[in-house]
Design a protein around this motif. Sequence first.
Motif, short mmCIF file in Angstrom:
data_model
loop_
_atom_site.label_atom_id
_atom_site.label_comp_id
_atom_site.label_asym_id
_atom_site.label_seq_id
_atom_site.Cartn_x
_atom_site.Cartn_y
_atom_site.Cartn_z
N VAL A 77 21.93 -35.63 17.66
CA VAL A 77 20.58 -36.11 17.35
C VAL A 77 19.82 -35.08 16.53
CG1 VAL A 77 18.34 -36.74 18.36
CG2 VAL A 77 20.44 -37.67 19.34
N THR A 78 19.97 -33.81 16.89
CA THR A 78 19.29 -32.75 16.13
C THR A 78 19.81 -32.67 14.71
OG1 THR A 78 18.92 -31.47 18.16
CG2 THR A 78 18.77 -30.29 16.07
N ARG A 79 21.14 -32.71 14.55
CA ARG A 79 21.71 -32.64 13.20
C ARG A 79 21.32 -33.85 12.37
NH1 ARG A 79 26.39 -31.51 16.10
NH2 ARG A 79 27.30 -33.51 15.49
N ARG A 80 21.32 -35.02 12.98
CA ARG A 80 21.11 -36.26 12.23
C ARG A 80 19.64 -36.51 11.95
NH1 ARG A 80 20.04 -40.20 9.72
NH2 ARG A 80 21.19 -42.19 9.63
N TYR A 81 18.77 -36.24 12.92
CA TYR A 81 17.36 -36.63 12.79
C TYR A 81 16.38 -35.47 12.83
CZ TYR A 81 19.20 -41.32 13.63
OH TYR A 81 19.90 -42.50 13.55
N GLY A 82 16.87 -34.26 13.07
CA GLY A 82 15.96 -33.13 13.15
C GLY A 82 15.09 -33.12 14.37
#
Length: 392
Positions: A77-82
């Motif tokens: 989620v962090t990689r994809r959406y920040g």
Amino acid sequence: MFPERFSNLPEYAFPRLRTLLDSRPAGGDVVHMTIGEPKHAFPAFVPEVIAENMAGFGSYPPNDGSPQLQQAIGDWVTRRYGVTLDATKQVMPLNGTREGLYNIAMAVCPEEKNGQTPAILLPNPFYQVYMIAAMSVGSQPVFVPATRQNNYLPDYGALPEEVLNRTTAAYVCSPSNPQGAVADKAYWRELLALAEKYDFQIFADECYSELYRDTPPPGALEVAAEIGADPERVVIFQSLSKRSNLPGLRSGFVAGGVETMKRVRQLRAYSGAPLPLPLQRVAERVWSDETHVEENRALYQAKYNAADAVFDGVPGYKGPDAGFFLWLPVEDGEQAAVKLWTETGVRVLPGAYLSRDVDGDNPGQGYIRVAMVAPIDEMTPALITLRDCLYM
């Protein structure tokens, strides 16, 4: 002795299709383009991971998912959406995303709102579990058209005040099934403002988010974080079925605010079925790998181009922005499906089977849904056959 709430349900889409077609002989070699079951290869490391973790079948799996899987999802989620989530409190793996899309209503939707029967908003056409979830919790499912006129995304803000005042939740599918439309950031911002004004939650089904033409679709959590929305306002759902060609793994996740997820986990403790531990180990590895996703996406991008070439010049054709379905305009979906089957053997789904009549209008009536899941060398000739049968 049986509940009335399900007594008027129509037959589900695929049994209904069998009733329509199976008594009629196929007009050629059978080509299945009905079910969205990916046929591309899943990651080659999957059998190896299962074999290495076979002993896990001898133990009950962690109910809320292994810490490693929770973290792998949070990192994705962090990689994809920040967006940074507390993976131990805001993420829960699912035994198939449909589990979460159904149980979220059970977990968080109240029995009444403002002294009235609650409403749950759905796009029309829609993934059928949304409706059943609403009905199961005693809410009124409100079907809101998602048509070419509104870019195939429901305009919930146009609903009467009376409905919005008793709305507890709104389902949104982006990229959408069946039309392949993408909600942009402006759409999410407007919906978040509406949800804040009328105090309801957004259930964002984003299972097709990793299959797109060129630009990654924005996510509901991403936009909510950008505008500082209440973290409890949005719940997202994701899947490995489409992203990683693993429909048989039955693995997805739900993520949202801490209070929302506390209720989701509590319901799972009583009634859920967690993913077996060896399959959780697979999911950990798959969420952590993007190479196979990029390869998969390239295959679908080639299919978009092939479909665009086949249907170039067909009136009303619009290729999907994302996902893997074609939503093709026809005069009547059932008639088109019968004609195609009996004359060619190509099998597609009438759009009306994914929609509901509202005031005598079914927004899927004039469409067929075509799943572009087969390898491109099989898919393209089938699309040409379809075009020649229905449009030439």
